[in-house]
Scaffold this active site. Structure first.
Site, PDB file in Angstrom:
ATOM      1  N   ASP A 151      29.402  29.187  40.007  1.00 55.29           N
ATOM      2  CA  ASP A 151      29.076  29.169  38.578  1.00 55.29           C
ATOM      3  C   ASP A 151      27.802  29.920  38.215  1.00 55.29           C
ATOM      4  O   ASP A 151      27.771  30.623  37.189  1.00 55.29           O
ATOM      5  CB  ASP A 151      28.996  27.730  38.069  1.00 55.29           C
ATOM      6  CG  ASP A 151      30.357  27.043  38.073  1.00 55.29           C
ATOM      7  OD1 ASP A 151      31.327  27.687  38.502  1.00 55.29           O
ATOM      8  OD2 ASP A 151      30.451  25.877  37.674  1.00 55.29           O
ATOM      9  N   HIS A 159      34.396  24.938  44.825  1.00 58.60           N
ATOM     10  CA  HIS A 159      34.722  26.031  43.916  1.00 58.60           C
ATOM     11  C   HIS A 159      33.676  26.225  42.821  1.00 58.60           C
ATOM     12  O   HIS A 159      33.610  27.296  42.224  1.00 58.60           O
ATOM     13  CB  HIS A 159      36.087  25.791  43.264  1.00 58.60           C
ATOM     14  CG  HIS A 159      36.478  26.869  42.300  1.00 58.60           C
ATOM     15  ND1 HIS A 159      36.745  28.164  42.711  1.00 58.60           N
ATOM     16  CD2 HIS A 159      36.602  26.870  40.959  1.00 58.60           C
ATOM     17  CE1 HIS A 159      37.031  28.896  41.645  1.00 58.60           C
ATOM     18  NE2 HIS A 159      36.954  28.140  40.573  1.00 58.60           N
ATOM     19  N   CYS A 160      32.847  25.228  42.542  1.00 59.73           N
ATOM     20  CA  CYS A 160      31.978  25.310  41.363  1.00 59.73           C
ATOM     21  C   CYS A 160      30.521  25.659  41.658  1.00 59.73           C
ATOM     22  O   CYS A 160      30.015  26.668  41.178  1.00 59.73           O
ATOM     23  CB  CYS A 160      32.036  23.991  40.589  1.00 59.73           C
ATOM     24  SG  CYS A 160      33.630  23.691  39.797  1.00 59.73           S
ATOM     25  N   ILE A 161      29.837  24.820  42.421  1.00 65.01           N
ATOM     26  CA  ILE A 161      28.389  24.959  42.564  1.00 65.01           C
ATOM     27  C   ILE A 161      27.971  26.316  43.144  1.00 65.01           C
ATOM     28  O   ILE A 161      27.011  26.916  42.670  1.00 65.01           O
ATOM     29  CB  ILE A 161      27.811  23.791  43.393  1.00 65.01           C
ATOM     30  CG1 ILE A 161      28.070  22.472  42.663  1.00 65.01           C
ATOM     31  CG2 ILE A 161      26.311  23.958  43.602  1.00 65.01           C
ATOM     32  CD1 ILE A 161      27.672  21.250  43.454  1.00 65.01           C
TER      33      ILE A 161
END
Length: 434
Positions: free
Chosen positions: A275, A270-272
């Site tokens: 973002d 979900h992040c890398i």
């Protein structure tokens, strides 16, 4: 500050909005620390499972969840009126990208609005969801102050970025250092007091929520850019006939100035992958283009397509068309030894192959089925000799440690290994590396 005394005496009631990969482990840690904890979620299925002591998150110990629920320390609910009972509320809801690759902060906004009718004096609200710098001050603060209360005086507001690495056997919610930035100094101190009372890790205070928000973006953009670099160099190395995995292993023998990153079929989680889009979107507000970041995003986003092209070339070498070929993909989770397939590049690889006419099956010991673009796809129940021998090519997209790769190598016609999962196998006649 009455809230600090309540925290010190374990008299505070703590709340967590969003019981997913971030929220549920946090709620469990709060309850384990001895606080009565309320978990809020709009999905009744999650609420029911938590209240039955049934765990659905890999980083939560089943026995801990059941024990905390039975002791009355942890209760899940979809009734947001119960927010009125909470002294501290952490918002841990998704922050996805919309169809135009722009931040979708509707879940954060909805959570803030759901809190407003039930706010009370001395309440602490902390946003943990990853977002662009400025969200806490520009979005949350005005919504919460619409209650008639003043931030820093009547209630406290801070940002503390979630740091969750699914499957990490060393660092978890309990022992990972926390960063906290409040609207005012008092907000920062109250939020720090909360985390210091529940975590066995240092709490690092910063001067504002924007610093904490940017810090989180830096963490993941750092990884995105470096992965983009190694992905690009792996493409070049392939053209030059150089084993890039060997290059990285050689480089990491240097004891300073180098951190190893490895190529792969793309970025997942979900992040890398997401973002940097938040930062690029916000940067345009200032007439600034994040050129290096955007370049790495372009490289990483194209890796699934590149992998499909490599598959076609491998098949073509053996006088076979991709269209109509039978392909087995090993692993659809976005990283090894977990069941999380959010933003998994493996699923994009499957989609690319199917669009070109391939018949694609998959096996993942942690993921039996997945949903993508409104469609559900079921995996194979078992990795058998018959399955491996009846496909034209095996593509390894997730290097799960509980897969017998010797068995895979011995029974497969050809293998395209995008994760170097077969690095210890000596017979490499049917193996091609990314």
């Amino acid at each position: 500050m009455n809230i600090v005394k309540k925290l010190e005496n374990k008299e505070a009631t703590l709340g967590v909005i969003g019981l997913g990969y971030v929220g549920l482990p946090l709620a469990v840690e709060k309850a384990r620390a001895g606080y009565k904890t309320l978990g809020f979620d709009i999905q009744e299925s999650k609420v029911k499972m938590v209240n039955n002591g049934e765990n659905y998150i890999g980083d939560v110990v089943n026995e801990d969840l059941k024990s905390l629920v039975e002791s009355g320390l942890l209760l899940a609910t979809s009734d947001f009126a119960k927010v009125a009972q909470a002294d501290c509320v952490c918002i841990c809801v998704p922050t996805p990208l919309d169809e135009y690759q722009q931040p979708d902060i509707s879940y954060v906004e909805a959570s803030a609005k759901s809190i407003v009718p039930y706010m009370h004096k001395d309440m602490l609200i902390v946003l943990e969801s990853t977002t662009y710098p400025g969200t806490t001050e520009e979005l949350l603060k005005p919504i919460l102050e619409s209650s008639g209360m003043k931030c820093g005086e009547d209630f406290y507001l801070a940002f503390s970025p979630e740091r969750v690495d699914p499957g990490n056997l060393v660092y978890n919610t309990k022992n990972t250092p926390k960063v906290v930035g409040g609207i005012t100094e008092a907000c920062t101190e109250v939020a720090a007091a909360l985390y210091e009372s529940i975590l066995a890790a240092p709490v690092h205070r910063v001067s504002s929520p924007a610093v904490a928000e940017m810090e989180k973006i830096l963490e993941n953009t750092y990884r995105n850019v470096n992965i983009g670099l190694v992905n690009e160099l792996s493409l070049l190395s392939h053209k030059m006939g150089i084993n890039f995995w060997e290059v990285v292993d050689a480089a990491k023998t240097k004891p300073y100035g180098f951190q190893a990153f490895y190529p792969g079929p793309g970025l997942g989680g979900h992040c890398i992958p997401l973002d940097p889009y938040y930062l690029s979107w916000k940067a345009r507000e200032y007439g600034f283009h994040t050129s290096m970041i955007e370049a790495s995003m372009m490289i990483n986003d194209k890796m699934p397509e590149y992998c499909a092209e490599r598959v076609a070339k491998i098949l073509n070498r053996y006088k076979q068309s991709l269209n109509g070929s039978k392909i087995l993909v090993l692993g659809v989770a976005y990283k090894q030894d977990i069941d999380d397939y959010r933003e998994s590049p493996a699923i994009d690889v499957i989609d690319e192959l199917e669009q070109q006419g391939a018949e694609v099956r998959f096996f993942d010991p942690y993921v039996s089925n997945y949903n993508y673009k409104g469609k559900s796809k079921n995996g194979e129940n078992e990795l058998t000799t018959e399955l491996l021998r009846n496909v034209d090519l095996v593509v390894i997209t997730t290097a799960h440690s509980n897969v017998d790769y010797n068995f895979v190598q011995k029974n497969s016609k050809y293998i395209f290994d995008t994760k170097n999962a077969l690095k210890h196998i000596n017979n490499r006649e049917n193996i091609e590396l990314l």
